[in-house]
Write a protein that holds these residues in place. Sequence first.
Motif, PDB file in Angstrom:
ATOM      1  N   ILE A  95      -0.426   7.513   9.960  1.00  0.00           N
ATOM      2  CA  ILE A  95      -0.262   6.154  10.494  1.00  0.00           C
ATOM      3  C   ILE A  95       0.230   5.253   9.369  1.00  0.00           C
ATOM      4  N   LEU A  96       0.860   4.162   9.789  1.00  0.00           N
ATOM      5  CA  LEU A  96       1.349   3.155   8.844  1.00  0.00           C
ATOM      6  C   LEU A  96       0.655   1.846   9.166  1.00  0.00           C
ATOM      7  N   THR A  97      -0.090   1.312   8.203  1.00  0.00           N
ATOM      8  CA  THR A  97      -0.678  -0.014   8.404  1.00  0.00           C
ATOM      9  C   THR A  97       0.160  -1.001   7.611  1.00  0.00           C
ATOM     10  N   LYS A  98       0.476  -2.112   8.245  1.00  0.00           N
ATOM     11  CA  LYS A  98       1.476  -3.019   7.676  1.00  0.00           C
ATOM     12  C   LYS A  98       0.799  -4.290   7.192  1.00  0.00           C
ATOM     13  N   GLN A  99       0.296  -4.235   5.967  1.00  0.00           N
ATOM     14  CA  GLN A  99      -0.419  -5.401   5.441  1.00  0.00           C
ATOM     15  C   GLN A  99      -0.334  -5.422   3.914  1.00  0.00           C
ATOM     16  N   GLY A 146       7.214   6.021  -0.409  1.00  0.00           N
ATOM     17  CA  GLY A 146       6.177   5.030  -0.719  1.00  0.00           C
ATOM     18  C   GLY A 146       5.083   5.579  -1.624  1.00  0.00           C
ATOM     19  N   GLY A 147       4.992   6.894  -1.731  1.00  0.00           N
ATOM     20  CA  GLY A 147       3.973   7.489  -2.609  1.00  0.00           C
ATOM     21  C   GLY A 147       4.256   7.269  -4.079  1.00  0.00           C
ATOM     22  N   THR A 148       5.514   6.985  -4.403  1.00  0.00           N
ATOM     23  CA  THR A 148       5.855   6.691  -5.808  1.00  0.00           C
ATOM     24  C   THR A 148       6.483   5.311  -5.965  1.00  0.00           C
ATOM     25  N   ARG A 149       6.880   4.672  -4.846  1.00  0.00           N
ATOM     26  CA  ARG A 149       7.498   3.343  -4.891  1.00  0.00           C
ATOM     27  C   ARG A 149       6.689   2.386  -4.045  1.00  0.00           C
ATOM     28  N   PRO A 150       5.944   1.469  -4.680  1.00  0.00           N
ATOM     29  CA  PRO A 150       5.176   0.513  -3.878  1.00  0.00           C
ATOM     30  C   PRO A 150       6.090  -0.291  -2.962  1.00  0.00           C
ATOM     31  N   THR A 151       5.588  -0.567  -1.766  1.00  0.00           N
ATOM     32  CA  THR A 151       6.373  -1.294  -0.763  1.00  0.00           C
ATOM     33  C   THR A 151       5.541  -2.474  -0.284  1.00  0.00           C
ATOM     34  N   ILE A 152       6.050  -3.669  -0.463  1.00  0.00           N
ATOM     35  CA  ILE A 152       5.269  -4.854  -0.083  1.00  0.00           C
ATOM     36  C   ILE A 152       4.954  -4.798   1.412  1.00  0.00           C
ATOM     37  N   GLY A 153       3.674  -4.978   1.736  1.00  0.00           N
ATOM     38  CA  GLY A 153       3.267  -4.962   3.141  1.00  0.00           C
ATOM     39  C   GLY A 153       2.854  -3.591   3.640  1.00  0.00           C
ATOM     40  N   ALA A 154       2.777  -2.615   2.728  1.00  0.00           N
ATOM     41  CA  ALA A 154       2.330  -1.272   3.152  1.00  0.00           C
ATOM     42  C   ALA A 154       1.428  -0.685   2.063  1.00  0.00           C
ATOM     43  N   TYR A 157      -0.894   2.332   2.921  1.00  0.00           N
ATOM     44  CA  TYR A 157      -0.021   3.474   3.228  1.00  0.00           C
ATOM     45  C   TYR A 157       0.521   4.089   1.940  1.00  0.00           C
ATOM     46  N   CYS A 158       1.029   3.240   1.045  1.00  0.00           N
ATOM     47  CA  CYS A 158       1.617   3.777  -0.202  1.00  0.00           C
ATOM     48  C   CYS A 158       0.550   4.460  -1.049  1.00  0.00           C
ATOM     49  N   VAL A 159      -0.635   3.877  -1.106  1.00  0.00           N
ATOM     50  CA  VAL A 159      -1.730   4.512  -1.856  1.00  0.00           C
ATOM     51  C   VAL A 159      -2.076   5.855  -1.218  1.00  0.00           C
ATOM     52  N   SER A 160      -2.088   5.892   0.116  1.00  0.00           N
ATOM     53  CA  SER A 160      -2.415   7.160   0.792  1.00  0.00           C
ATOM     54  C   SER A 160      -1.368   8.224   0.488  1.00  0.00           C
ATOM     55  N   LYS A 161      -0.098   7.832   0.428  1.00  0.00           N
ATOM     56  CA  LYS A 161       0.961   8.817   0.192  1.00  0.00           C
ATOM     57  C   LYS A 161       0.960   9.282  -1.265  1.00  0.00           C
ATOM     58  N   ALA A 162       0.543   8.407  -2.197  1.00  0.00           N
ATOM     59  CA  ALA A 162       0.349   8.862  -3.581  1.00  0.00           C
ATOM     60  C   ALA A 162      -0.755   9.919  -3.595  1.00  0.00           C
ATOM     61  N   GLY A 163      -1.769   9.712  -2.763  1.00  0.00           N
ATOM     62  CA  GLY A 163      -2.846  10.707  -2.635  1.00  0.00           C
ATOM     63  C   GLY A 163      -2.329  12.029  -2.099  1.00  0.00           C
ATOM     64  N   VAL A 164      -1.406  11.962  -1.155  1.00  0.00           N
ATOM     65  CA  VAL A 164      -0.825  13.196  -0.595  1.00  0.00           C
ATOM     66  C   VAL A 164      -0.089  13.972  -1.687  1.00  0.00           C
ATOM     67  N   LEU A 165       0.619  13.251  -2.552  1.00  0.00           N
ATOM     68  CA  LEU A 165       1.353  13.940  -3.632  1.00  0.00           C
ATOM     69  C   LEU A 165       0.375  14.589  -4.615  1.00  0.00           C
ATOM     70  N   ALA A 166      -0.713  13.894  -4.924  1.00  0.00           N
ATOM     71  CA  ALA A 166      -1.723  14.474  -5.824  1.00  0.00           C
ATOM     72  C   ALA A 166      -2.401  15.675  -5.168  1.00  0.00           C
ATOM     73  N   LEU A 167      -2.698  15.541  -3.886  1.00  0.00           N
ATOM     74  CA  LEU A 167      -3.309  16.656  -3.139  1.00  0.00           C
ATOM     75  C   LEU A 167      -2.381  17.873  -3.166  1.00  0.00           C
ATOM     76  N   THR A 168      -1.096  17.632  -3.044  1.00  0.00           N
ATOM     77  CA  THR A 168      -0.106  18.721  -3.037  1.00  0.00           C
ATOM     78  C   THR A 168      -0.142  19.488  -4.362  1.00  0.00           C
ATOM     79  N   ARG A 169      -0.119  18.753  -5.472  1.00  0.00           N
ATOM     80  CA  ARG A 169      -0.117  19.413  -6.787  1.00  0.00           C
ATOM     81  C   ARG A 169      -1.428  20.158  -7.011  1.00  0.00           C
ATOM     82  N   GLN A 170      -2.542  19.510  -6.639  1.00  0.00           N
ATOM     83  CA  GLN A 170      -3.863  20.121  -6.810  1.00  0.00           C
ATOM     84  C   GLN A 170      -3.968  21.420  -6.011  1.00  0.00           C
ATOM     85  N   ALA A 171      -3.542  21.348  -4.744  1.00  0.00           N
ATOM     86  CA  ALA A 171      -3.666  22.513  -3.863  1.00  0.00           C
ATOM     87  C   ALA A 171      -2.725  23.633  -4.293  1.00  0.00           C
TER      88      ALA A 171
END
Length: 261
Positions: A95-99, A146-154, A157-171
Amino acid sequence: MPGERAGQPVIVITGAGSGLGRVTAGLVAGQGSTVVVLDVDLAAAQETVAELERSGAQASALQADVTDPAAVARAKDAVLAEHGRIDGLVNNAGILTKQVLLSETLEAWQRTLDINVTGYFLCLQAFGGAMADAGSGAIVNIASIGGTRPTIGAGAYCVSKAGVLALTRQAALELGPSGVRVNAVSPGFMKTAMTADRYAVSGLEERRAQMIPLRRIAPLEEVAGVVAFLLTPAAGYVNGEEIVVDGGFVHSTTANVPQPA
Ligand SMILES: NC(=O)c1ccc[n+]([C@@H]2O[C@H](COP(=O)([O-])OP(=O)(O)OC[C@H]3O[C@@H](n4cnc5c(N)ncnc54)[C@H](O)[C@@H]3O)[C@@H](O)[C@H]2O)c1
């Protein structure tokens, strides 16, 4: 290819009732895999399955909320009971939360991290665990630029996608020895239900396209093609990588720097 299993692969795709997940399901089925369409929206999942079956593919629909550990465990058991194997997982439901951060509610922040990060973790643990038991498999986590490029208003979401990238490397590190590869695909701008409100704004698509070296919003098929490739033995030595599929957008920042005439 080491670890490759004979027979028709079974690939689970979360959030495949819509958007990128649905298009990926079509491509993966076209490669000769059985596709399990998992979505919180059962009617949407069933629609995807009906589409796949019309084109002669083998597919089944499962209803599960990826944030619910019991539902995910039941889904894993159901796939093994019906198909007898799991060869791949595409963690795509999101999901994308826009705030902006200062106005974000704790509820929306937590919901975003629950679905976009914890949901991926739970599916990785359940379906990835089955693949590790079998000694082979591939997982593709859909992240975002958005996982590596912050986007104003998201922010969430961007923090969550950075988490996905970290999860990917860890796994990738932890599951690699069991023969399970884990990679991420980071799409750029796509037009789906998630972003439909933005593209409803007149001229926005054209203005965005002008900022992308390829001058077009990402066609879902061209993102799904990379996801499908990562699931195949042709990508058998790719592990722990992020593949950005954005038409070159993240490399375009200097294009906006004023230059002397
Ligand atoms: N649309 C874009 O511009 C864009 C850009 C980069 C990355 N992405 C990512 O691509 C992926 C797919 O997004 P999309 O654009 O196709 O969106 P979409 O809204 O069309 O599809 C998302 C799907 O996920 C399902 N879903 C949502 N919450 C769920 C839950 N708790 N459990 C199970 N299923 C759930 C929805 O029912 C829906 O079918 C997401 O991870 C998204 O973050 C999208």
